[in-house]
Design a protein around this motif. Structure first.
Motif, PDB file in Angstrom:
ATOM      1  N   ALA A 234       0.654  -1.099   0.396  1.00 33.16           N
ATOM      2  CA  ALA A 234       0.121  -0.200  -0.195  1.00 33.16           C
ATOM      3  C   ALA A 234       0.758   1.402  -0.091  1.00 33.16           C
ATOM      4  O   ALA A 234       0.681   2.019  -0.567  1.00 33.16           O
ATOM      5  N   ALA A 235       1.994   1.402   0.514  1.00 31.50           N
ATOM      6  CA  ALA A 235       2.436   2.227   0.916  1.00 31.50           C
ATOM      7  C   ALA A 235       3.721   2.379  -0.784  1.00 31.50           C
ATOM      8  O   ALA A 235       4.249   4.178  -0.819  1.00 31.50           O
ATOM      9  N   ILE A 236       3.735   1.470  -1.491  1.00 28.73           N
ATOM     10  CA  ILE A 236       4.622   2.324  -2.526  1.00 28.73           C
ATOM     11  C   ILE A 236       3.999   1.818  -4.072  1.00 28.73           C
ATOM     12  O   ILE A 236       4.400   1.585  -4.997  1.00 28.73           O
ATOM     13  N   MET A 237       3.083   1.142  -4.318  1.00 32.04           N
ATOM     14  CA  MET A 237       2.257   0.928  -4.950  1.00 32.04           C
ATOM     15  C   MET A 237       1.595   2.795  -6.069  1.00 32.04           C
ATOM     16  O   MET A 237       1.527   3.330  -5.266  1.00 32.04           O
ATOM     17  N   SER A 238       1.478   2.248  -7.429  1.00 32.31           N
ATOM     18  CA  SER A 238       0.694   3.239  -8.385  1.00 32.31           C
ATOM     19  C   SER A 238      -0.837   2.987  -8.105  1.00 32.31           C
ATOM     20  O   SER A 238      -1.330   1.491  -8.430  1.00 32.31           O
ATOM     21  N   ARG A 239      -1.159   3.946  -7.830  1.00 34.35           N
ATOM     22  CA  ARG A 239      -2.784   3.709  -7.950  1.00 34.35           C
ATOM     23  C   ARG A 239      -3.314   4.450  -9.137  1.00 34.35           C
ATOM     24  O   ARG A 239      -5.115   3.281  -9.620  1.00 34.35           O
ATOM     25  N   ASP A 240      -3.004   4.544  -9.620  1.00 30.00           N
ATOM     26  CA  ASP A 240      -3.551   5.502 -11.125  1.00 30.00           C
ATOM     27  C   ASP A 240      -3.447   4.086 -12.075  1.00 30.00           C
ATOM     28  O   ASP A 240      -2.711   4.313 -13.063  1.00 30.00           O
ATOM     29  N   VAL A 241      -3.468   3.197 -12.199  1.00 31.67           N
ATOM     30  CA  VAL A 241      -4.068   1.988 -13.277  1.00 31.67           C
ATOM     31  C   VAL A 241      -4.315   1.677 -14.414  1.00 31.67           C
ATOM     32  O   VAL A 241      -5.347   1.972 -14.508  1.00 31.67           O
ATOM     33  N   ILE A 242      -3.607   1.628 -15.839  1.00 31.57           N
ATOM     34  CA  ILE A 242      -3.864   1.548 -16.696  1.00 31.57           C
ATOM     35  C   ILE A 242      -4.105   0.442 -16.731  1.00 31.57           C
ATOM     36  O   ILE A 242      -3.569  -1.350 -16.459  1.00 31.57           O
ATOM     37  N   ALA A 243      -5.332  -0.316 -17.432  1.00 26.85           N
ATOM     38  CA  ALA A 243      -5.502  -1.768 -17.628  1.00 26.85           C
ATOM     39  C   ALA A 243      -6.417  -1.735 -18.675  1.00 26.85           C
ATOM     40  O   ALA A 243      -6.467  -0.838 -19.475  1.00 26.85           O
ATOM     41  N   VAL A 244      -6.403  -2.793 -18.824  1.00 27.62           N
ATOM     42  CA  VAL A 244      -6.948  -3.837 -21.077  1.00 27.62           C
ATOM     43  C   VAL A 244      -8.593  -4.092 -20.591  1.00 27.62           C
ATOM     44  O   VAL A 244      -8.248  -5.157 -19.013  1.00 27.62           O
ATOM     45  N   ALA A 245      -9.477  -4.581 -21.160  1.00 27.82           N
ATOM     46  CA  ALA A 245     -10.856  -5.603 -21.239  1.00 27.82           C
ATOM     47  C   ALA A 245      -9.758  -6.760 -21.387  1.00 27.82           C
ATOM     48  O   ALA A 245      -8.649  -6.765 -22.831  1.00 27.82           O
ATOM     49  N   PRO A 246     -10.741  -8.197 -21.545  1.00 32.58           N
ATOM     50  CA  PRO A 246      -9.928  -9.019 -22.397  1.00 32.58           C
ATOM     51  C   PRO A 246     -10.354  -8.708 -23.560  1.00 32.58           C
ATOM     52  O   PRO A 246      -9.480  -9.883 -24.849  1.00 32.58           O
ATOM     53  N   ASP A 247     -11.539  -8.719 -24.315  1.00 29.86           N
ATOM     54  CA  ASP A 247     -11.900  -8.399 -25.574  1.00 29.86           C
ATOM     55  C   ASP A 247     -10.974  -7.597 -26.119  1.00 29.86           C
ATOM     56  O   ASP A 247     -11.443  -6.948 -27.462  1.00 29.86           O
ATOM     57  N   ASP A 248     -10.025  -6.206 -25.397  1.00 23.17           N
ATOM     58  CA  ASP A 248      -9.185  -5.757 -26.146  1.00 23.17           C
ATOM     59  C   ASP A 248      -8.093  -5.689 -27.256  1.00 23.17           C
ATOM     60  O   ASP A 248      -8.140  -7.074 -26.583  1.00 23.17           O
ATOM     61  N   SER A 249      -8.050  -5.077 -28.269  1.00 21.82           N
ATOM     62  CA  SER A 249      -7.263  -5.853 -29.588  1.00 21.82           C
ATOM     63  C   SER A 249      -6.249  -5.405 -29.162  1.00 21.82           C
ATOM     64  O   SER A 249      -5.355  -5.252 -27.413  1.00 21.82           O
ATOM     65  N   LEU A 250      -4.911  -6.378 -29.491  1.00 18.17           N
ATOM     66  CA  LEU A 250      -3.408  -6.413 -29.480  1.00 18.17           C
ATOM     67  C   LEU A 250      -2.839  -4.708 -29.695  1.00 18.17           C
ATOM     68  O   LEU A 250      -2.031  -4.630 -29.235  1.00 18.17           O
ATOM     69  N   ALA A 251      -4.135  -4.876 -30.390  1.00 20.19           N
ATOM     70  CA  ALA A 251      -2.983  -3.050 -31.006  1.00 20.19           C
ATOM     71  C   ALA A 251      -3.299  -1.638 -29.967  1.00 20.19           C
ATOM     72  O   ALA A 251      -2.441  -1.293 -30.269  1.00 20.19           O
ATOM     73  N   GLN A 252      -4.611  -2.100 -29.649  1.00 20.45           N
ATOM     74  CA  GLN A 252      -5.006  -1.460 -28.579  1.00 20.45           C
ATOM     75  C   GLN A 252      -4.210  -1.412 -27.246  1.00 20.45           C
ATOM     76  O   GLN A 252      -3.838  -0.869 -26.829  1.00 20.45           O
ATOM     77  N   ALA A 253      -3.855  -2.439 -26.664  1.00 17.45           N
ATOM     78  CA  ALA A 253      -2.430  -2.596 -25.591  1.00 17.45           C
ATOM     79  C   ALA A 253      -1.313  -2.641 -25.963  1.00 17.45           C
ATOM     80  O   ALA A 253      -1.246  -1.399 -24.778  1.00 17.45           O
ATOM     81  N   LEU A 254      -1.256  -2.558 -27.677  1.00 18.86           N
ATOM     82  CA  LEU A 254       0.511  -1.917 -27.748  1.00 18.86           C
ATOM     83  C   LEU A 254      -0.182  -0.202 -27.413  1.00 18.86           C
ATOM     84  O   LEU A 254       1.127   0.711 -27.022  1.00 18.86           O
ATOM     85  N   HIS A 255      -1.435   0.334 -27.996  1.00 21.52           N
ATOM     86  CA  HIS A 255      -1.022   2.040 -28.322  1.00 21.52           C
ATOM     87  C   HIS A 255      -0.858   2.476 -26.657  1.00 21.52           C
ATOM     88  O   HIS A 255      -0.299   2.754 -26.609  1.00 21.52           O
ATOM     89  N   LEU A 256      -1.983   2.002 -25.825  1.00 22.19           N
ATOM     90  CA  LEU A 256      -1.641   1.992 -24.234  1.00 22.19           C
ATOM     91  C   LEU A 256      -0.085   2.106 -23.500  1.00 22.19           C
ATOM     92  O   LEU A 256       0.078   2.909 -22.864  1.00 22.19           O
ATOM     93  N   LEU A 257       0.254   1.421 -23.390  1.00 18.98           N
ATOM     94  CA  LEU A 257       1.975   0.464 -23.586  1.00 18.98           C
ATOM     95  C   LEU A 257       2.699   2.306 -23.949  1.00 18.98           C
ATOM     96  O   LEU A 257       3.132   2.613 -23.230  1.00 18.98           O
ATOM     97  N   ARG A 258       2.663   1.538 -25.064  1.00 12.14           N
ATOM     98  CA  ARG A 258       3.564   3.252 -26.080  1.00 12.14           C
ATOM     99  C   ARG A 258       3.116   4.641 -25.288  1.00 12.14           C
ATOM    100  O   ARG A 258       3.461   5.179 -25.228  1.00 12.14           O
ATOM    101  N   ARG A 259       1.672   4.920 -25.464  1.00  9.69           N
ATOM    102  CA  ARG A 259       1.394   6.356 -24.721  1.00  9.69           C
ATOM    103  C   ARG A 259       1.754   6.380 -23.601  1.00  9.69           C
ATOM    104  O   ARG A 259       1.833   7.611 -23.197  1.00  9.69           O
ATOM    105  N   HIS A 260       1.105   5.464 -22.372  1.00  9.53           N
ATOM    106  CA  HIS A 260       1.824   5.704 -21.550  1.00  9.53           C
ATOM    107  C   HIS A 260       2.740   5.819 -20.630  1.00  9.53           C
ATOM    108  O   HIS A 260       2.946   5.541 -19.241  1.00  9.53           O
ATOM    109  N   ARG A 261       3.836   5.040 -21.433  1.00 14.62           N
ATOM    110  CA  ARG A 261       4.926   4.612 -21.430  1.00 14.62           C
ATOM    111  C   ARG A 261       5.434   4.280 -20.043  1.00 14.62           C
ATOM    112  O   ARG A 261       6.146   3.635 -19.382  1.00 14.62           O
TER     113      ARG A 261
END
Length: 388
Positions: A234-261
């Motif tokens: 609780a003391a060290i975790m990041s709370r603003d977490v970016i997550a994906v839904a099971p049906d989100d495409s691979l392209a969407q997942a890659l976009h989120l990884l790149r966008r949020h670094r």
């Protein structure tokens, strides 16, 4: 007198009632299936089930992680012992001398071939003292009933143990394909230290070396957790977490990884419960790439089509890795051990209902470990009491 009796009782590893029932049920099913199949194959005309299989069942179902209970142990040990026993019965006239020679040679060969299996001693003894029905079989005793009984009992153990949550055979986890030791092996003592201690002990232990190392490292981390500051996730975790839904495409997942670094995306359902995690490694290993972006590779498409009965379209659920989340009150010391053992760089943090509330990365751990290293309680501890 009572104190002496207590000292004579072995200190077995504590297990739950569920585990005891699981072991008993497995042995019951294993022996029953082996006996019924063998009787259906040969009727009552030949020996159906030999007594040493009862001892093998104890190992295969009660202690499936034991080195003495692995597939090579039961198959190699029983076959070697049967061969030695039959040979001794043929060439040594006195049955008691033959039995002694058979067991001694069987143990020596099993240890040399790394297939030591205690019930195999009874197999060698049965080959010598089993009576006319066994002696008349000659070397046929090796194939029937020894090989047949061993294979059938092993088959039941493979199915039953894995269906009931016990990995069998007991394999050491695959590490990274480099010359560097696994991450967990870099904490505290070295693997060579354990090897040297075992060599000094010079006795065969009924525990897998990898399991022993893992137990010692867990002990080490518990000592560290007790002596260091009790920092939690609780003391060290990041709370603003970016997550994906099971049906989100691979392209969407890659976009989120790149966008949020970022390098990992928890996969959650509509109630924010964690289902798995998609990492950069998942995208590299489980997807193929072209100009249009990532998509599932042919082999993975075929496998998922068989499993799910449909042609997968390439979504987060198709490539996500299984992960065991931690809770906000999980100590940092335990977190370090989990990440090191599993080779993970990120772990989702969930509430009791499985709802995602944060994520911890290896980068988050660094400040906590540095802070704990400067803990006054640690500094005041005697040098030999400070964990490595």
């Amino acid at each position: 007198m009572r104190s002496l009796l207590r000292r004579l009782l072995p200190e077995l590893t504590p297990v739950s009632t569920r585990e005891r029932l699981r072991s008993a049920a497995g042995a019951l099913l294993g022996i029953l299936a082996t006996g019924l199949v063998c009787r259906a194959a040969v009727g009552e005309a030949a020996p159906v089930l030999i007594a040493p299989m009862g001892a093998s069942a104890v190992l295969l179902f009660a202690v499936p992680a034991s080195p003495l209970a692995q597939p090579w142990s039961i198959l190699g040990g029983n076959l070697v012992a049967a061969l030695v026993g039959v040979t001794a019965a043929i060439w040594v006239p006195d049955p008691f001398v033959a039995a002694s020679v058979a067991i001694g040679l069987a143990i020596a060969l099993m240890m040399a071939l790394r297939c030591l299996h205690p019930p195999s001693g009874a197999v060698a003894l049965t080959a010598v003292l089993g009576g006319p029905a066994i002696r008349d079989l000659g070397y046929g005793f090796v194939l029937w009933p020894v090989a047949a009984n061993s294979l059938l009992l092993l088959s039941v153990a493979l199915v039953f143990n894995n269906l009931t949550g016990r990995a069998y055979p007991h394999l050491r986890p695959a590490g990274p394909r480099t010359d560097d030791p696994a991450p967990a092996s870099r904490l505290g003592f070295l693997a060579s230290d354990l090897d040297a201690a075992l060599e000094d002990f010079d006795q065969l232990l009924d525990v897998d070396r990898g399991d022993l190392e893992q137990i010692l490292r867990r002990v080490q981390m518990r000592v560290y957790g007790r002596r260091s500051g009790q920092t939690t996730c609780a003391a060290i975790m990041s709370r603003d977490v970016i997550a994906v839904a099971p049906d989100d495409s691979l392209a969407q997942a890659l976009h989120l990884l790149r966008r949020h670094r970022i390098k990992a995306l928890p996969v959650t359902d509509e109630r924010a419960r964690v289902l798995g995690i998609v990492t950069q490694t998942d995208l590299l290993d489980k997807a193929s790439w072209d100009r249009s972006g990532p998509r599932l590779g042919l082999g993975r498409r075929l496998r998922l089509t068989v499993e799910r009965g449909r042609a997968p379209h390439g979504c987060a659920a198709d490539i996500m890795s299984a992960v065991e989340p931690v809770t906000p009150d999980t100590p940092v010391a335990e977190l370090v051990l989990r990440m090191a053992e599993a080779g993970l760089h990120h772990l989702p943090v969930v509430e009791a209902d499985g709802r995602l509330v944060g994520i911890v990365s290896q980068t988050d751990l660094v400040p906590a470990l540095i802070a704990d290293a400067g803990n006054p309680a640690l500094a005041a501890a005697p040098p030999d009491a400070v964990p490595a």
